[in-house]
Design an enzyme around this catalytic site. Structure first.
Site, PDB file in Angstrom:
ATOM      1  CB  CYS A 111     -39.567 -52.712 -98.232  1.00 29.57           C
ATOM      2  SG  CYS A 111     -40.557 -51.456 -98.045  1.00 29.57           S
ATOM      3  CG  HIS A 249     -36.195 -52.098-101.083  1.00 28.78           C
ATOM      4  ND1 HIS A 249     -37.468 -52.777-101.613  1.00 28.78           N
ATOM      5  CD2 HIS A 249     -36.495 -51.145-100.218  1.00 28.78           C
ATOM      6  CE1 HIS A 249     -38.600 -51.823-101.208  1.00 28.78           C
ATOM      7  NE2 HIS A 249     -37.825 -50.702-100.286  1.00 28.78           N
ATOM      8  CG  ASN A 279     -40.939 -49.041-102.052  1.00 29.38           C
ATOM      9  OD1 ASN A 279     -40.986 -50.269-102.031  1.00 29.38           O
ATOM     10  ND2 ASN A 279     -40.531 -48.424-101.253  1.00 29.38           N
TER      11      ASN A 279
HETATM   12  N1  ACO Z   1     -44.559 -33.682-105.817  1.00 30.55           N
HETATM   13  C1  ACO Z   1     -44.343 -32.369-105.702  1.00 30.55           C
HETATM   14  N2  ACO Z   1     -43.714 -31.939-104.692  1.00 30.55           N
HETATM   15  C2  ACO Z   1     -43.414 -32.566-103.559  1.00 30.55           C
HETATM   16  C3  ACO Z   1     -43.892 -34.000-103.691  1.00 30.55           C
HETATM   17  C4  ACO Z   1     -44.577 -34.607-104.735  1.00 30.55           C
HETATM   18  N3  ACO Z   1     -45.140 -35.922-105.081  1.00 30.55           N
HETATM   19  N4  ACO Z   1     -43.729 -34.567-102.590  1.00 30.55           N
HETATM   20  C5  ACO Z   1     -43.095 -33.719-101.573  1.00 30.55           C
HETATM   21  N5  ACO Z   1     -43.007 -32.345-102.536  1.00 30.55           N
HETATM   22  C6  ACO Z   1     -42.447 -31.012-102.028  1.00 30.55           C
HETATM   23  C7  ACO Z   1     -42.505 -30.858-100.572  1.00 30.55           C
HETATM   24  O1  ACO Z   1     -43.673 -30.564 -99.903  1.00 30.55           O
HETATM   25  C8  ACO Z   1     -41.435 -30.190-100.376  1.00 30.55           C
HETATM   26  O2  ACO Z   1     -41.805 -28.528-100.733  1.00 30.55           O
HETATM   27  P1  ACO Z   1     -41.353 -27.324 -99.883  1.00 30.55           P
HETATM   28  O3  ACO Z   1     -39.966 -27.410-100.181  1.00 30.55           O
HETATM   29  O4  ACO Z   1     -42.250 -26.278-100.423  1.00 30.55           O
HETATM   30  O5  ACO Z   1     -41.682 -27.576 -98.513  1.00 30.55           O
HETATM   31  C9  ACO Z   1     -40.484 -30.312-101.460  1.00 30.55           C
HETATM   32  O6  ACO Z   1     -41.001 -31.077-102.507  1.00 30.55           O
HETATM   33  C10 ACO Z   1     -39.140 -31.118-101.249  1.00 30.55           C
HETATM   34  O7  ACO Z   1     -39.499 -32.331-100.323  1.00 30.55           O
HETATM   35  P2  ACO Z   1     -38.455 -33.095 -99.549  1.00 30.55           P
HETATM   36  O8  ACO Z   1     -39.093 -34.091 -98.636  1.00 30.55           O
HETATM   37  O9  ACO Z   1     -37.395 -32.324 -99.047  1.00 30.55           O
HETATM   38  O10 ACO Z   1     -37.935 -34.057-100.802  1.00 30.55           O
HETATM   39  P3  ACO Z   1     -36.729 -34.795-101.077  1.00 30.55           P
HETATM   40  O11 ACO Z   1     -35.748 -34.325-102.118  1.00 30.55           O
HETATM   41  O12 ACO Z   1     -36.240 -35.323 -99.591  1.00 30.55           O
HETATM   42  O13 ACO Z   1     -37.536 -36.114-101.741  1.00 30.55           O
HETATM   43  C11 ACO Z   1     -38.363 -38.340-101.127  1.00 30.55           C
HETATM   44  C12 ACO Z   1     -38.564 -36.770-100.988  1.00 30.55           C
HETATM   45  C13 ACO Z   1     -38.595 -38.669-102.569  1.00 30.55           C
HETATM   46  C14 ACO Z   1     -39.565 -39.062-100.408  1.00 30.55           C
HETATM   47  C15 ACO Z   1     -37.125 -38.529-100.469  1.00 30.55           C
HETATM   48  O14 ACO Z   1     -36.834 -38.086 -99.302  1.00 30.55           O
HETATM   49  C16 ACO Z   1     -36.922 -40.063-100.340  1.00 30.55           C
HETATM   50  O15 ACO Z   1     -36.790 -40.651-101.463  1.00 30.55           O
HETATM   51  N6  ACO Z   1     -36.678 -40.480 -99.143  1.00 30.55           N
HETATM   52  C17 ACO Z   1     -36.815 -41.988 -99.085  1.00 30.55           C
HETATM   53  C18 ACO Z   1     -37.915 -42.480 -98.640  1.00 30.55           C
HETATM   54  C19 ACO Z   1     -38.171 -43.606 -99.375  1.00 30.55           C
HETATM   55  O16 ACO Z   1     -37.581 -43.920-100.624  1.00 30.55           O
HETATM   56  N7  ACO Z   1     -39.226 -44.373 -99.085  1.00 30.55           N
HETATM   57  C20 ACO Z   1     -39.789 -45.685 -99.824  1.00 30.55           C
HETATM   58  C21 ACO Z   1     -39.224 -46.194 -98.822  1.00 30.55           C
HETATM   59  S1  ACO Z   1     -40.277 -46.880 -97.667  1.00 30.55           S
HETATM   60  C22 ACO Z   1     -39.678 -48.381 -97.571  1.00 30.55           C
HETATM   61  O17 ACO Z   1     -39.237 -48.955 -98.595  1.00 30.55           O
HETATM   62  C23 ACO Z   1     -39.780 -49.041 -96.500  1.00 30.55           C
END
Ligand code: ACO
Length: 359
Positions: A111, A249, A279
């Protein structure tokens, strides 16, 4: 030593929109979950090749600068995805823009690729190797997405943008940057299935698996971008109040808010468009730059701070001083070919192809 002024800018967003509601038709998720955790409401799905997206973005950036392809000495394309590994995408851009004979290279730091490419081209202008460069950032992620994995499928989109750099004695362009990488964390963001390491496994295009530790990425992203911003401001002798606009970003609204808080810059001075595109990896910063200019958010002489992170985990922050001109010199009517199917139909075809490849 000359500076490298940004004199042209152009973007190419595929017109097809995939909403959160569209994704919820084939996956257990909801608009409420996606919006509250990421800020993303919709993303674009390309109906063309990545080289097509780069061509349109590049042609628009050239027109904006009032230049022809033949004026370009160097093309640097920043991207994680590609149409072909060989020949590279910069050579396609050179051919399509008529930039005959110029240097043409691709660069991949995930990215952060556009900003690493901006550093590379600026350094080559400062050292006198070239005088005019086209720097592009773009991705075609949708064919590589695992459209069965809700952890990642809701986060990404396709798009591209480009800028033109020209040697100048004026005090503008990229001033100071910090580039870095947490190589020890490379396993927290890995796309299995792209590259030579997978050929012996008989994998096919689309049969990817995303290894993605969202919460770890979140923490590293905030730490990497936050410390890079501090480093750049300190070396420039600036305070957060001196920054007119942060163009970060765009991976997740909560990450952007955390970085802004850590940098001591209020969200009113942060440009955000992640809600419309998700993203787009290497495309996010140059697309956001183009839209900030279109929206009148970049004033002449503005100090812009551009932090980013990506797989690797690479991170960086760039301080750019804008010039006097904030409007294009000219435009072009080149555009993508017409759309023949919807974003949802395209995604369903990827899902079907993946199912056939895995079966
Ligand atoms: N829809 C519904 N539920 C979901 C989804 C979805 N799309 N995805 C995950 N869940 C569920 C999970 O299974 C979990 O369920 P559980 O509690 O029963 O196990 C619950 O939601 C919570 O999941 P978490 O992973 O704890 O959610 P979090 O609040 O951490 O958000 C996210 C996840 C959005 C990916 C966050 O961690 C994040 O933004 N991380 C940064 C990663 C990112 O943005 N990456 C992209 C960048 S990569 C790059 O730019 C190089």
């Amino acid at each position: 030593m000359p500076n490298a002024a940004i004199t042209g800018w152009g973007k190419c967003l595929p017109p097809n929109i995939l909403s959160n509601g569209d994704i919820a038709t084939f996956m257990e998720t909801s608009d409420e979950w996606i919006t509250s955790r990421t800020g993303i409401r919709e993303r674009r799905i390309a109906h063309t090749s990545l080289n097509d997206l780069f061509h349109i973005a590049g042609a628009r950036a050239l027109a904006c600068a009032g230049l022809q392809g033949s004026d370009i000495d160097l093309i640097v394309v920043g991207s994680t995805t590609h149409d072909d590994q060989c020949p590279n995408m910069a050579s396609s851009l050179q051919q399509r823009l008529g930039a005959d004979g110029c240097a043409a290279m691709d660069l991949n730091t995930a990215c952060t690729s556009f900003l690493y490419a901006l550093s590379t081209a600026t350094a080559m202008i400062r050292s006198g190797v070239v005088r005019t460069a086209l720097v592009a950032g773009g991705e075609l992620i949708s064919p590589y997405m695992d459209w069965n994995d809700r952890n990642v499928a809701v986060l990404f989109g396709d798009g591209a943008a480009a800028v033109v750099l020209q040697a100048t004695d004026r005090d503008e362009g990229l001033q100071i940057e910090k580039l870095g990488c947490y190589g020890e964390s490379r396993e927290i963001l890995r796309i299995h299935g792209i590259g030579g390491a997978y050929t012996h496994q008989g994998r096919m295009l689309g049969a990817t698996e995303w290894q993605f530790e969202g919460q770890e990425i979140f923490k590293k992203a905030v730490h990497g971008m936050g410390s890079a911003c501090e480093d750049v401001l300190k070396r420039a002798g600036l305070s957060p109040d001196d920054i007119d606009l942060v163009i970060p970003h765009q991976a997740n609204l909560r990450i952007i808010e955390s970085v802004a808080k850590r940098a001591g810059i209020p969200m009113e001075r942060v440009y955000v468009n992640v809600q419309r595109y998700g993203n787009m990896s290497a495309a996010t910063v140059p697309v956001a730059l183009c839209e900030a200019l279109e929206d009148g958010r970049v004033r002449p002489g503005a100090q812009l701070l551009m932090p980013a992170f990506g797989g690797g985990l690479t991170f960086c922050a760039h301080l750019v001083r804008w010039g006097e001109r904030v409007t294009p010199l000219a435009s072009t009517d080149v555009d993508l070919q017409p759309v023949s199917r919807s974003a949802l139909e395209t995604v369903m075809r990827y899902r079907a192809a993946r199912g056939a490849a895995i079966a």
